[in-house]
Design an enzyme around this catalytic site. Structure first.
Site, PDB file in Angstrom:
ATOM      1  N   ASP A  13       0.821  -1.225   0.000  1.00  0.00           N
ATOM      2  CA  ASP A  13       0.000   0.000   0.000  1.00  0.00           C
ATOM      3  C   ASP A  13       0.847   1.264   0.000  1.00  0.00           C
ATOM      4  OD1 ASP A  13      -2.592  -1.180   0.038  1.00  0.00           O
ATOM      5  OD2 ASP A  13      -2.374  -1.596   2.178  1.00  0.00           O
ATOM      6  N   ASP A 121      -7.874   2.737  11.038  1.00  0.00           N
ATOM      7  CA  ASP A 121      -6.639   3.514  11.118  1.00  0.00           C
ATOM      8  C   ASP A 121      -6.708   4.843  10.367  1.00  0.00           C
ATOM      9  OD1 ASP A 121      -5.476   1.727  12.801  1.00  0.00           O
ATOM     10  OD2 ASP A 121      -4.434   0.603  11.238  1.00  0.00           O
TER      11      ASP A 121
HETATM   12  N1  ARG Z   1      -8.855  -3.936  14.011  1.00  0.00           N
HETATM   13  C1  ARG Z   1      -7.772  -3.505  14.818  1.00  0.00           C
HETATM   14  C2  ARG Z   1      -7.919  -2.067  15.238  1.00  0.00           C
HETATM   15  O1  ARG Z   1      -8.674  -1.380  14.637  1.00  0.00           O
HETATM   16  C3  ARG Z   1      -6.406  -3.780  14.257  1.00  0.00           C
HETATM   17  C4  ARG Z   1      -6.169  -3.697  12.795  1.00  0.00           C
HETATM   18  C5  ARG Z   1      -4.750  -3.994  12.486  1.00  0.00           C
HETATM   19  N2  ARG Z   1      -4.415  -4.025  11.115  1.00  0.00           N
HETATM   20  C6  ARG Z   1      -3.882  -5.093  10.460  1.00  0.00           C
HETATM   21  N3  ARG Z   1      -3.440  -4.893   9.276  1.00  0.00           N
HETATM   22  N4  ARG Z   1      -3.806  -6.267  10.967  1.00  0.00           N
HETATM   23  O2  ARG Z   1      -7.336  -1.604  16.179  1.00  0.00           O
END
Ligand code: ARG
Length: 430
Positions: A13, A121
């Protein structure tokens, strides 16, 4: 000359974002920033190598101490979201701030990240960045990119992308948790193969005990008591004093020790901020151990009403942390309550690792809200309080409900009579 600072990991990405920010967004210059919150060394190598191959000016910022400190704050708030100790969530504001600082130092006019439009994120990064006057871009989301498109584009442009260190899974690692998602794991009925886990071994039959010392709710020392229960607490105390540790070492150490016992795996359906449900797998041995120990110590020193009210405070704290809004005024206010309660959360907790669990088996504090003499079955009178004093309380206990239930009986009785008179219900009539 226009310049944009990109949150850069060297993964697919963020790698495709580099040429896109020049071609599609018209930036003269892109700088990449990787923030160290305790990812494994390979990730930095990958970022370093990819940046070099791209000819990208690349900066690495060490934010481990600050991040570890925030993780310990989360212990004081017993912070979890749907069973997950919030590693990724807590890291994002720290990363966003660090990137912002680099951007300002290098006169950037914009910030960019490689998050998709589906996850949390993007919201956490932008909550921090949109407080500034800098422009904010999310190429993957804004250009509607898919992984397939990115792979083709990378091949076409001869971009330096490898399979990625996580294989088929999408991995996010920092010292507080390792998150594993994507590919087959997207099917909630798919049982994850054990090789998705890197921090936690399969639990063995062995047990081990450690003692964790807390000061004002912060864990400050860990003492490995050994694989067999010590004959007495005083013997354990004499054998080895708890080693004071800085937050980073303490968390890393516990990840090792507890991870070897298979402690801290979570497989969950997570309700994301956008409303999507997502299947998530996490590993977090240190977090689980510290959270269990902290709660056990609170159980000893806090009053019943403090513990009950603090659950609401802790839930709110966790929710804001999940949203990446740890700098909200509400959080400061919640921490006022937390600080007040944590004044007494000083003492030690013994944790036994057993069958993949980190179970508190002993706690000790000079601030206990507990009196062995009063609670014991073996004492009849302590000071002015006698066992028989409870008789009066027992007579009144449940008093209002006794009256209310009588009232309900009366109503139900009347209804039966009514039914009987106009309903021709003859079953039990004499
Ligand atoms: N769902 C989790 C959060 O929002 C973690 C996401 C982590 N990303 C990954 N690519 N595994 O905090």
């Amino acid at each position: 000359m226009t310049r944009v600072a990109l949150a850069f990991s060297g993964g697919l990405d963020t790698t495709v974002c580099v040429p896109l920010l020049e071609e599609e967004y018209g930036y003269d210059d892109v700088i990449g920033v990787t923030v160290d919150v305790g990812q494994p060394a390979e990730e930095f190598d990958e970022a370093e190598e990819t940046a070099e191959a791209l000819g990208l000016e690349h900066y690495v910022v060490d934010a481990r101490e600050e991040f570890a400190q925030l993780c310990l704050e989360s212990v004081r708030a017993n912070a979890t979201y749907q069973g997950y100790p919030l590693g990724t969530a807590l890291a994002r504001p720290v990363i966003a701030e660090a990137i912002l600082e680099v951007a300002e130092e290098h006169d950037c006019d914009a910030l960019a990240h490689g998050c998709t439009g589906k996850g949390n994120d993007q919201l956490r990064f932008e909550a921090v960045w949109r407080d500034t006057d800098l422009d904010v871009y999310a190429p993957v989301r804004e250009l509607g990119l898919t992984r397939e498109w990115e792979q083709e584009y990378a091949a076409e442009k001869d971009l330096p992308v490898e399979g990625g260190s996580g294989g088929d899974w999408s991995i996010d690692t920092n010292i507080w948790s390792r998150s594993i998602e994507g590919d087959d794991l997207e099917d909630p009925s798919y049982v994850p193969p054990t090789d998705i886990y890197e921090w936690t071994d399969e639990p063995t039959g062995e047990t081990e005990e450690i003692e964790i010392a807390f000061e004002n709710g912060y864990p400050v020392a860990v003492d490995v008591l050994g694989s067999e229960a010590p004959a007495s607490q005083s013997e354990a105390d004499a054998s080895d004093d708890g080693k004071e540790m800085d937050p980073v070492s303490l968390v890393e150490h516990l990840n090792e020790v507890a991870g070897a016992h298979g402690v801290g795996r979570t497989d969950t359906m997570e309700d994301r901020m956008l409303g999507l449900k997502v299947r998530e797998n996490y590993e977090h041995p240190a977090a689980t151990t510290l959270l269990n120990a902290h709660e056990a110590l609170e159980g000893l020193v806090l009053t019943q009403e403090e513990r009950q009210f603090k659950q609401q405070i802790d839930n709110q704290w966790s929710q804001k942390a999940y949203e990446g809004l740890i700098d909200a005024p509400l959080v400061d206010a919640l921490e006022g309550f937390i600080d007040e309660t944590q004044k007494r959360v000083t003492g030690t907790v013994t944790i036994r690792f057993e069958g993949g669990q980190a179970r508190p088996v002993a706690r000790d504090s000079e601030y206990a809200a507990y009196s062995a003499a009063h609670a014991s079955f073996d004492t009849e009178t302590v000071g002015k309080i006698k066992q028989e004093d409870a008789t009066g309380v027992a007579k009144y206990h449940g008093f209002q409900r006794r009256l209310a239930n009588k009232a309900i009986e009366k109503i139900d009785g009347d209804e039966t009579v009514e039914l009987a008179t106009d309903g021709g219900n003859d079953a039990d009539e004499e």
